[in-house]
Design a protein around this motif. Sequence first.
Motif, PDB file in Angstrom:
ATOM      1  N   VAL A  80     -59.123  42.168 -20.114  1.00  0.00           N
ATOM      2  CA  VAL A  80     -59.481  43.575 -20.304  1.00  0.00           C
ATOM      3  C   VAL A  80     -59.047  44.386 -19.090  1.00  0.00           C
ATOM      4  CG1 VAL A  80     -61.418  45.177 -20.525  1.00  0.00           C
ATOM      5  CG2 VAL A  80     -61.378  43.106 -21.898  1.00  0.00           C
ATOM      6  N   ALA A  81     -59.282  43.833 -17.891  1.00  0.00           N
ATOM      7  CA  ALA A  81     -58.899  44.554 -16.673  1.00  0.00           C
ATOM      8  C   ALA A  81     -57.384  44.752 -16.608  1.00  0.00           C
ATOM      9  CB  ALA A  81     -59.390  43.786 -15.444  1.00  0.00           C
ATOM     10  N   MET A  82     -56.644  43.711 -16.944  1.00  0.00           N
ATOM     11  CA  MET A  82     -55.182  43.830 -16.888  1.00  0.00           C
ATOM     12  C   MET A  82     -54.657  44.759 -17.973  1.00  0.00           C
ATOM     13  SD  MET A  82     -53.949  39.990 -15.884  1.00  0.00           S
ATOM     14  CE  MET A  82     -52.231  40.444 -15.758  1.00  0.00           C
ATOM     15  N   LEU A  83     -55.302  44.735 -19.137  1.00  0.00           N
ATOM     16  CA  LEU A  83     -54.876  45.643 -20.210  1.00  0.00           C
ATOM     17  C   LEU A  83     -55.155  47.085 -19.816  1.00  0.00           C
ATOM     18  CD1 LEU A  83     -53.614  45.567 -23.012  1.00  0.00           C
ATOM     19  CD2 LEU A  83     -55.893  45.393 -23.994  1.00  0.00           C
ATOM     20  N   ALA A  84     -56.291  47.304 -19.146  1.00  0.00           N
ATOM     21  CA  ALA A  84     -56.602  48.640 -18.659  1.00  0.00           C
ATOM     22  C   ALA A  84     -55.574  49.091 -17.626  1.00  0.00           C
ATOM     23  CB  ALA A  84     -58.010  48.678 -18.065  1.00  0.00           C
ATOM     24  N   ALA A  85     -55.177  48.180 -16.752  1.00  0.00           N
ATOM     25  CA  ALA A  85     -54.166  48.506 -15.743  1.00  0.00           C
ATOM     26  C   ALA A  85     -52.826  48.825 -16.414  1.00  0.00           C
ATOM     27  CB  ALA A  85     -54.000  47.337 -14.761  1.00  0.00           C
ATOM     28  N   LEU A  86     -52.471  48.055 -17.450  1.00  0.00           N
ATOM     29  CA  LEU A  86     -51.234  48.323 -18.186  1.00  0.00           C
ATOM     30  C   LEU A  86     -51.300  49.689 -18.855  1.00  0.00           C
ATOM     31  CD1 LEU A  86     -48.484  47.300 -19.216  1.00  0.00           C
ATOM     32  CD2 LEU A  86     -49.680  46.300 -21.162  1.00  0.00           C
ATOM     33  N   ALA A  87     -52.492  50.027 -19.385  1.00  0.00           N
ATOM     34  CA  ALA A  87     -52.662  51.331 -20.029  1.00  0.00           C
ATOM     35  C   ALA A  87     -52.439  52.455 -19.022  1.00  0.00           C
ATOM     36  CB  ALA A  87     -54.066  51.435 -20.636  1.00  0.00           C
ATOM     37  N   VAL A  88     -52.955  52.268 -17.814  1.00  0.00           N
ATOM     38  CA  VAL A  88     -52.763  53.285 -16.770  1.00  0.00           C
ATOM     39  C   VAL A  88     -51.269  53.416 -16.457  1.00  0.00           C
ATOM     40  CG1 VAL A  88     -53.149  53.787 -14.334  1.00  0.00           C
ATOM     41  CG2 VAL A  88     -55.050  53.027 -15.766  1.00  0.00           C
ATOM     42  N   LEU A  89     -50.569  52.279 -16.394  1.00  0.00           N
ATOM     43  CA  LEU A  89     -49.124  52.297 -16.132  1.00  0.00           C
ATOM     44  C   LEU A  89     -48.368  53.028 -17.233  1.00  0.00           C
ATOM     45  CD1 LEU A  89     -47.055  51.055 -14.118  1.00  0.00           C
ATOM     46  CD2 LEU A  89     -46.824  49.157 -15.712  1.00  0.00           C
ATOM     47  N   GLN A  90     -48.740  52.755 -18.492  1.00  0.00           N
ATOM     48  CA  GLN A  90     -48.067  53.407 -19.625  1.00  0.00           C
ATOM     49  C   GLN A  90     -48.322  54.910 -19.611  1.00  0.00           C
ATOM     50  OE1 GLN A  90     -49.868  51.134 -22.746  1.00  0.00           O
ATOM     51  NE2 GLN A  90     -48.308  49.524 -22.719  1.00  0.00           N
ATOM     52  N   LEU A  91     -49.591  55.279 -19.394  1.00  0.00           N
ATOM     53  CA  LEU A  91     -49.917  56.708 -19.330  1.00  0.00           C
ATOM     54  C   LEU A  91     -49.230  57.349 -18.133  1.00  0.00           C
ATOM     55  CD1 LEU A  91     -53.702  56.645 -20.230  1.00  0.00           C
ATOM     56  CD2 LEU A  91     -51.917  57.875 -21.480  1.00  0.00           C
ATOM     57  N   GLY A  92     -49.201  56.619 -17.040  1.00  0.00           N
ATOM     58  CA  GLY A  92     -48.573  57.143 -15.836  1.00  0.00           C
ATOM     59  C   GLY A  92     -47.098  57.424 -16.039  1.00  0.00           C
TER      60      GLY A  92
ATOM     61  N   VAL B 227     -43.931  44.618 -22.591  1.00  0.00           N
ATOM     62  CA  VAL B 227     -43.655  43.183 -22.462  1.00  0.00           C
ATOM     63  C   VAL B 227     -44.935  42.369 -22.232  1.00  0.00           C
ATOM     64  CG1 VAL B 227     -43.150  43.311 -19.988  1.00  0.00           C
ATOM     65  CG2 VAL B 227     -42.168  41.491 -21.337  1.00  0.00           C
ATOM     66  N   LEU B 228     -45.938  42.964 -21.587  1.00  0.00           N
ATOM     67  CA  LEU B 228     -47.163  42.217 -21.287  1.00  0.00           C
ATOM     68  C   LEU B 228     -48.194  42.259 -22.414  1.00  0.00           C
ATOM     69  CD1 LEU B 228     -47.795  43.081 -17.534  1.00  0.00           C
ATOM     70  CD2 LEU B 228     -46.869  40.973 -18.502  1.00  0.00           C
ATOM     71  N   VAL B 229     -48.007  43.106 -23.407  1.00  0.00           N
ATOM     72  CA  VAL B 229     -49.023  43.265 -24.459  1.00  0.00           C
ATOM     73  C   VAL B 229     -49.328  41.933 -25.175  1.00  0.00           C
ATOM     74  CG1 VAL B 229     -49.559  44.396 -26.648  1.00  0.00           C
ATOM     75  CG2 VAL B 229     -48.571  45.718 -24.781  1.00  0.00           C
ATOM     76  N   PRO B 230     -48.345  41.134 -25.573  1.00  0.00           N
ATOM     77  CA  PRO B 230     -48.676  39.861 -26.234  1.00  0.00           C
ATOM     78  C   PRO B 230     -49.530  38.947 -25.361  1.00  0.00           C
ATOM     79  CG  PRO B 230     -46.351  40.354 -26.518  1.00  0.00           C
ATOM     80  CD  PRO B 230     -46.881  41.333 -25.522  1.00  0.00           C
ATOM     81  N   TYR B 231     -49.257  38.902 -24.056  1.00  0.00           N
ATOM     82  CA  TYR B 231     -50.009  38.014 -23.165  1.00  0.00           C
ATOM     83  C   TYR B 231     -51.460  38.465 -23.043  1.00  0.00           C
ATOM     84  CZ  TYR B 231     -45.434  36.365 -21.645  1.00  0.00           C
ATOM     85  OH  TYR B 231     -44.163  35.842 -21.609  1.00  0.00           O
ATOM     86  N   LEU B 232     -51.664  39.776 -22.983  1.00  0.00           N
ATOM     87  CA  LEU B 232     -53.003  40.285 -22.727  1.00  0.00           C
ATOM     88  C   LEU B 232     -53.862  40.352 -23.985  1.00  0.00           C
ATOM     89  CD1 LEU B 232     -52.072  43.090 -20.179  1.00  0.00           C
ATOM     90  CD2 LEU B 232     -52.874  40.763 -19.728  1.00  0.00           C
ATOM     91  N   THR B 233     -53.233  40.470 -25.142  1.00  0.00           N
ATOM     92  CA  THR B 233     -54.000  40.553 -26.380  1.00  0.00           C
ATOM     93  C   THR B 233     -53.932  39.257 -27.189  1.00  0.00           C
ATOM     94  OG1 THR B 233     -52.116  41.437 -27.612  1.00  0.00           O
ATOM     95  CG2 THR B 233     -53.560  43.037 -26.534  1.00  0.00           C
ATOM     96  N   GLY B 234     -52.919  38.431 -26.933  1.00  0.00           N
ATOM     97  CA  GLY B 234     -52.734  37.221 -27.741  1.00  0.00           C
ATOM     98  C   GLY B 234     -52.117  37.506 -29.091  1.00  0.00           C
ATOM     99  N   SER B 235     -51.537  38.678 -29.257  1.00  0.00           N
ATOM    100  CA  SER B 235     -51.043  39.099 -30.569  1.00  0.00           C
ATOM    101  C   SER B 235     -49.628  38.596 -30.857  1.00  0.00           C
ATOM    102  CB  SER B 235     -51.049  40.624 -30.648  1.00  0.00           C
ATOM    103  OG  SER B 235     -50.253  41.086 -31.720  1.00  0.00           O
ATOM    104  N   SER B 236     -49.472  37.925 -31.978  1.00  0.00           N
ATOM    105  CA  SER B 236     -48.138  37.482 -32.402  1.00  0.00           C
ATOM    106  C   SER B 236     -47.324  38.661 -32.901  1.00  0.00           C
ATOM    107  CB  SER B 236     -48.262  36.456 -33.526  1.00  0.00           C
ATOM    108  OG  SER B 236     -48.937  35.315 -33.076  1.00  0.00           O
ATOM    109  N   LEU B 237     -47.989  39.621 -33.547  1.00  0.00           N
ATOM    110  CA  LEU B 237     -47.267  40.800 -34.050  1.00  0.00           C
ATOM    111  C   LEU B 237     -46.631  41.560 -32.895  1.00  0.00           C
ATOM    112  CD1 LEU B 237     -46.467  42.724 -36.318  1.00  0.00           C
ATOM    113  CD2 LEU B 237     -48.670  43.860 -36.041  1.00  0.00           C
TER     114      LEU B 237
END
Lengths: 187, 435
Positions: free
Chosen positions: A7-19, B147-157
């Motif tokens: 969740v923390a890394m996904l939040a960080a990625l979201a900040v990067l995307q928005l940024g 590129v990191l979305v599959p790793y962080l969510t586990g999503s195959s799609l």
Amino acid sequence: MTKGVRVAMLAALAVLQLGRAGWSIARYETVLREGTAFKIRTEPVDPADAFRGRFLELRPSLVLPTPVPDETRELLDRLHMDERKVYAVLEEGEDGFARVARVVGEGEKAGPTLEIAAAWERWRSDESGERVPESLGYFLGFDLDRYFVSERKASAAERRAREAGSEAWIVVRVKDGVGVIEDFRFD
Amino acid sequence: MRREVSWLLSELPGLVARGVLNEEAAESLRRHYGAEEPGPSRMGIGQILLAAFGAILVGGGIILILAHNWDELSRPARAAIALGTLLVAQALALYAVARRATSPPWIEATSGLLVAAVGAAIALVGQTYHVGGSFETLMRSWLWLVVLVPYLTGSSLAAVLFWGLIAVRVLDFRWRGDPGDSWLLALAGLPFLVQRVRAAPQSWATALVVLTAALATFLYGTTVTVDAPWPGLWSVFGVAFLAALVAAASWPPAAFATDAWRRRLLPPAWLGLVAIGTVLSFSDDWHTDTIGARSLGEPAIVGALLLAVACAAFTTVVAIRLAREGRRAAAVAVAAAPAVVILHAFALGGKTELGWIGFNLWLLAVGAATVAEGIREHRLGTANRGLAALAALVLARFFDSDLSFLARGLAFVAIGAGCFALNFWMMRRARKGGA
């Protein structure tokens, strides 16, 4: 990877995307607010982009007339060879349209400058069409190749542009090498 | 329980080969344990597909609606919409990972929507500010941001969409040139693929990710090598990569029965390999290898060459192991990779005859061995694949020779009749075995 870390890394990625999106917006808004406006002649063509909608394909270009200083010639010739960025310093001409005052490198891009995307030397042709060794200067192309409009306006614009004698131009705000199209006009 | 079932299913081919069970009993066991296996891969397929397609259609629909060009909105409003759609998609993905991690429909749908929303946001900003430049600029930013979305969510799609974007991006390279970071992107996406293959080899979603990744990599490698200043490099890459896919699908042999991704990957990889092998059976293609100076030029071409060499090394090891296990057809097929490297080296030295003769012999060997394996193991599909290789060889030689139309016509009829006869005979044997 635990759920908390994900969740923390996904939040960080979201900040990067928005940024990334936000930085682009801030950059272009700054140019539109503080940049210098210039008119550049162009020819419009009306294709469509599945991702971004209907747009007019533009071909704005400026001419750097002779005599071209040797250091300028060297800068323009190296544009394609080693991918260095080169900028055109713009000023308003007597006809109200933009003209190139001089060409500079990366270190001098502050002010009313626009990054040059392509440059090619023009040569005079004789009556048979053969090229003669007399340079007419350089054509400079810029990365301002599309203007997004509604479907109705896009077709109308292309028709108007093809009428004999009509002239089209874009109004571009430039600042520190970045150009943003503010408007598209016909005479 | 899944581990025991996987073990039992992996034992079945060996039990059939030793005569402990017949093929029908083995198939009954596969159907029985496959039907009883719980888990999202069987129970939620419909839900996952509906959710995932729904998310993509919603995302795509939003892009199309916004692409209608909202002249009435101010520039700041359009920018806000661009950021807003992205924010909503990010919030949904975060919620899914935090609170619905065990729900595949939630994970797949929100991850797919997030990938689409990133592209939509970049495109909308471009539209709002009339940003010039190419399709390539959009794709590059889009790929690196997801590129990191599959790793962080586990999503195959999300992984399938990522590899699909790489494949779409390749289509633009012939016109605008390669920016050079596609191999880096492929390397970045590879660990997720390996992770899926190890964690869920029976899953159809894993098979989809593997197929998309293989296709994107093959398209990219072929695109950069076909116009490279090194004649013949495209064939080295194509044969080595496809042979490596066949090797990965074929080893270990027992896993073929249980791993869905192997069963889905093998036929297209094998047929692609035979297609390229057929092209290489003509002498013309080898003569161009001697023409002109050779250089590697761009980093992308170096990357393709390194991948080809790695594939050739991998397939050499697998070919030896397959031959020791008695899997001769697969061993011959994957041996095409080291063969093409060696034959290409000879061609560079002027000995081009070895190349096209070698591939004629390879096609004959792989076709005959595959037909024999199909007959031995009562696998009609395998036998037909072997016949396809032999038919490709025959067709190539007939178009390449000076025989009359009558002679070619009679030969085609004879070979076609042989194909029908073989299929008929195998079906009769299968029915007798069942009875």
